[in-house]
Design an enzyme around this catalytic site. Structure first.
Site, short mmCIF file in Angstrom:
data_model
loop_
_atom_site.label_atom_id
_atom_site.label_comp_id
_atom_site.label_asym_id
_atom_site.label_seq_id
_atom_site.Cartn_x
_atom_site.Cartn_y
_atom_site.Cartn_z
N GLN A 1 0.68 -1.05 0.05
CA GLN A 1 0.19 0.00 -0.05
C GLN A 1 0.87 1.36 -0.09
O GLN A 1 2.03 1.28 0.23
CB GLN A 1 -0.95 0.10 1.22
N HIS B 1 -8.73 2.73 20.14
CA HIS B 1 -7.76 1.62 20.73
C HIS B 1 -8.24 1.30 22.02
O HIS B 1 -8.31 0.21 22.44
CB HIS B 1 -6.31 2.18 20.85
N ASP C 1 0.00 -0.13 13.70
CA ASP C 1 0.58 1.06 14.50
C ASP C 1 0.94 0.70 16.24
O ASP C 1 1.55 1.39 16.66
CB ASP C 1 -0.49 2.13 14.39
N ASP D 1 0.04 -12.89 6.51
CA ASP D 1 -1.17 -12.61 6.39
C ASP D 1 -2.02 -13.00 7.40
O ASP D 1 -2.01 -14.21 7.54
CB ASP D 1 -1.68 -13.22 4.94
N ASP E 1 -8.17 -5.58 13.48
CA ASP E 1 -7.71 -4.01 13.71
C ASP E 1 -7.34 -3.81 12.15
O ASP E 1 -6.21 -3.62 11.88
CB ASP E 1 -7.17 -3.93 14.72
N ASP F 1 -9.65 -0.75 5.33
CA ASP F 1 -11.18 -1.13 4.97
C ASP F 1 -11.13 -2.40 4.01
O ASP F 1 -10.09 -2.65 3.60
CB ASP F 1 -11.40 0.17 4.05
N1 SAM Z 1 -7.53 1.63 13.12
C1 SAM Z 1 -7.28 1.50 11.67
C2 SAM Z 1 -8.62 1.79 10.77
O1 SAM Z 1 -9.72 1.59 11.33
O2 SAM Z 1 -8.50 2.60 10.09
C3 SAM Z 1 -6.49 0.12 11.34
C4 SAM Z 1 -5.18 0.37 11.71
S1 SAM Z 1 -3.98 -0.69 11.13
C5 SAM Z 1 -2.78 0.44 10.65
C6 SAM Z 1 -4.72 -1.74 9.70
C7 SAM Z 1 -3.71 -2.56 9.22
O3 SAM Z 1 -4.16 -3.97 8.75
C8 SAM Z 1 -2.36 -1.98 8.13
O4 SAM Z 1 -1.55 -1.90 8.72
C9 SAM Z 1 -2.63 -3.10 7.20
O5 SAM Z 1 -1.47 -3.49 6.63
C10 SAM Z 1 -3.36 -4.49 7.97
N2 SAM Z 1 -3.71 -5.50 7.18
C11 SAM Z 1 -4.49 -5.47 6.07
N3 SAM Z 1 -4.66 -6.43 5.57
C12 SAM Z 1 -4.19 -7.30 6.49
C13 SAM Z 1 -4.24 -8.81 6.37
N4 SAM Z 1 -4.82 -9.67 5.44
N5 SAM Z 1 -3.23 -9.45 7.39
C14 SAM Z 1 -2.73 -8.87 8.26
N6 SAM Z 1 -2.85 -7.42 8.45
C15 SAM Z 1 -3.46 -6.92 7.35
#
Ligand code: SAM
Length: 270
Positions: free
Chosen positions: A31, A62, A86, A137, A154, A157
């Site tokens: 991303q 959080h 984060d 993943d 967490d 989208d």
């Molecule tokens: N609090 C936030 C929000 O609602 O916007 C979400 C924060 S956190 C930074 C979301 C994380 O999910 C991202 O860092 C992304 O890389 C991770 N993510 C997305 N798809 C994923 C997957 N299949 N497995 C693990 N992590 C994933």
């Protein structure tokens, strides 16, 4: 520099924040990642143009994604966060003295790297000895996981790598990864702007979990400011425990009242 960051939240709604500095910007394998210093909310993490967290309002999200389910579990020992790079959810989880292990399953190593560098207040607990960070993943990881008391989704989208975190098969894998009285919570977007996502998550979670509840919190930098979380439990929920540390949003009263839904939200999930 004094310019505006605009998040396009739907094709017809956007949120603008005045930015004083771009601290970091890169394309990761997953991303587009940016860290911006904003005038109203301080430093902010942005992924693919979507606001993830800001220094000024991160405590709401959080605290609510962690303390609501953690206080409903009699003795949470082993907890996992899928996404959440984060580190804010891990920081809150580790405030609970019963927690022995908190696992973070983040697909994108660069999110953790940038959060440690630019958002140390949020990511500080990732270096705690009870925190275990896995760069993989979450969809694959959860298929092998077992005996977790709580699993928190967490996620970003439901597009790109996060798409599979919003499907019934994923909630079934979470069910299998939980202990007998395990609980799951997933962030499920805004009732005003993404009602179909709430319906999708609620329907998916209820296919595996006998108990499902939706709860709300006010988060100014998320689309519409009103945010939802979907909870699934293997057992009937008991009386929540209190906590022994200071909080800024969560209170025992908020714990009870966050499950009270406006009529239009009740109608959505009926
Ligand atoms: N609090 C936030 C929000 O609602 O916007 C979400 C924060 S956190 C930074 C979301 C994380 O999910 C991202 O860092 C992304 O890389 C991770 N993510 C997305 N798809 C994923 C997957 N299949 N497995 C693990 N992590 C994933």
């Amino acid at each position: 520099m004094n310019t505006w960051f605009t998040e396009l939240q739907t094709q017809a709604v956007s949120l603008g924040l005045k930015v004083s500095r771009v601290l970091w910007h890169e394309q990761t394998p997953y991303q587009e990642l940016a860290v911006l210093d904003t005038v109203p909310f301080g430093r902010m993490l942005v992924l693919d143009g979507a606001i993830q967290t800001t220094i000024q309002d991160e405590f709401v999200y959080h605290e609510m994604i962690t303390h609501v389910p953690l206080t409903l579990h009699p003795q949470p020992r082993k907890v996992a966060v899928i996404g959440g790079g984060d580190g804010g959810a891990i920081r809150e989880i580790l405030k609970h003295p019963s927690v022995e292990e908190a696992h973070l399953i983040e697909i994108d190593e660069k999110v953790v790297e940038a959060s440690k560098r630019f958002l140390p207040e949020i990511s500080e607990a990732l270096d705690d000895e009870r925190a275990h960070v896995h760069f993989t993943d979450g969809i694959r990881w959860v298929q092998e996981a077992r005996d977790f008391d709580l699993i928190i989704v967490d996620s970003t989208d439901p597009v790109g790598p996060a798409e599979g975190l919003f499907v019934p098969e994923f909630y079934r894998s979470i069910y299998d990864a939980l202990s007998e009285n395990g609980i799951m919570v997933a962030q499920s977007e805004s009732p005003f702007l993404q009602p179909h996502i709430i319906q999708r998550v609620m329907t998916g979670v209820s296919q595996s979990f006998p108990v499902t509840r939706l709860y709300l919190a006010a988060i100014p930098t998320y689309p519409s400011g009103l945010w939802s979380f979907t909870l699934g439990s293997k057992e009937t929920l008991g009386t929540p425990r209190s906590v022994s540390f200071p909080t800024r949003y969560w209170t025992p009263e908020i714990q009870r009242s966050c499950f009270a839904l406006p009529r239009f939200v009740e109608d959505l999930i009926r």
